[in-house]
Design an enzyme around this catalytic site. Structure first.
Site, PDB file in Angstrom:
ATOM      1  N   ASP A 105       0.838  -1.204   0.000  1.00  0.00           N
ATOM      2  CA  ASP A 105       0.000   0.000   0.000  1.00  0.00           C
ATOM      3  C   ASP A 105       0.870   1.251   0.000  1.00  0.00           C
ATOM      4  O   ASP A 105       2.015   1.220   0.451  1.00  0.00           O
ATOM      5  CB  ASP A 105      -0.868   0.066   1.263  1.00  0.00           C
ATOM      6  CG  ASP A 105      -1.805  -1.116   1.381  1.00  0.00           C
ATOM      7  OD1 ASP A 105      -2.150  -1.707   0.343  1.00  0.00           O
ATOM      8  OD2 ASP A 105      -2.182  -1.438   2.524  1.00  0.00           O
TER       9      ASP A 105
HETATM   10  N1  URA Z   1      -1.297  -6.016   3.792  1.00  0.00           N
HETATM   11  C1  URA Z   1      -1.747  -4.755   3.864  1.00  0.00           C
HETATM   12  O1  URA Z   1      -2.764  -4.485   4.482  1.00  0.00           O
HETATM   13  N2  URA Z   1      -1.062  -3.797   3.219  1.00  0.00           N
HETATM   14  C2  URA Z   1       0.077  -4.032   2.536  1.00  0.00           C
HETATM   15  O2  URA Z   1       0.666  -3.102   1.979  1.00  0.00           O
HETATM   16  C3  URA Z   1       0.549  -5.345   2.477  1.00  0.00           C
HETATM   17  C4  URA Z   1      -0.164  -6.329   3.122  1.00  0.00           C
END
Ligand code: URA
Length: 238
Positions: A105
């Site tokens: 993310d």
């Molecule tokens: N899980 C998440 O919630 N975000 C990420 O970036 C990777 C795994």
């Protein structure tokens, strides 16, 4: 060159993974000897000229595997229509088109691989590969033993039950806990959604390992080459 399927050739050129290459072909962006090709499976013969968006593509000479500590506020992509920072811009001095292996993310930090090896990318991102990924998070409140069990059994999310996962409380920060979460899938925002589901939303999230690869003490924004033996271990490990 022996005869080779167009999508495999495009993957070897580092244009995309094989699946990604199929989409590029479907989108009418690929031409062979100047003629646009949209059907799958055509075979290339020696000396045929392949272009993507009018640019000639040739097999990459070297394969690159980069381990980046992705900082927060950077997209796990190659380019962004809205002009936001993208991870590939953090890697300088490499003469190849690199693609992130999966995604973190925008606000997540930590271990992100980038490569120009389409076959490697396809292998490790395929759902059947089920590689363990571990995240360290600061979460609101402190998860209980019951939460740990719920993770171990698989947790029901909006898009179905997760595979068994591991939740460990490894420390405390005021009223918050520091946890490590290991999962074998790569669903969208999976760790954040799992922690929310048990009532302990994530404040900050960092990926600390990907299979046998560890982030170590690499600082955010810094990267290193992954050694061939590390790549071999990653793909053989399981
Ligand atoms: N899980 C998440 O919630 N975000 C990420 O970036 C990777 C795994």
């Amino acid at each position: 060159m022996e005869e080779m399927r167009l999508q495999k050739y495009l993957a070897q050129c580092g244009v995309a993974s094989r699946r990604g290459a199929e989409q590029i072909i479907k989108d009418g962006r690929v031409a062979v000897n100047g003629v646009v090709v949209t059907e799958m499976g055509i075979k290339l013969k020696k000396g045929e000229k392949v272009t993507v968006d009018g640019q000639v593509v040739k097999p990459e000479k070297s394969k690159y595997y980069i381990l980046l500590n992705k900082p927060s506020g950077v997209l796990s992509s190659v380019k962004d229509d809205r002009g936001r920072d993208c991870v590939v811009n953090l890697i300088e001095g490499i003469d190849a088109r690199l693609y992130p292996v999966g995604r973190l993310d925008y606000d997540t930090t930590g271990l992100l691989l980038l490569t120009n090896d389409g076959d490697f990318m396809q292998k490790v991102t395929h759902p059947s590969f089920e590689i363990w990924k571990t995240y360290r998070a600061v979460v609101r409140g402190v998860p209980t033993e019951t939460d740990v069990k719920r993770f171990a059994e698989g947790l029901m999310l909006d898009d179905g039950k997760t595979l068994p996962a591991v939740l460990d409380v490894v420390g405390y920060k005021g009223n918050n806990a520091i946890v490590e979460v290991s999962i074998r899938e790569g669903r969208n925002r999976q760790v954040r959604r799992m922690m929310e589901r048990i009532g302990h939303p994530v404040n900050s999230l960092t990926r600390i390992s990907f299979g046998s690869l560890e982030l170590g003490d690499l600082k955010p924004g810094k990267w290193r080459h992954v050694r061939p033996e590390e790549i071999a271990r990653l793909t053989e490990d399981r």
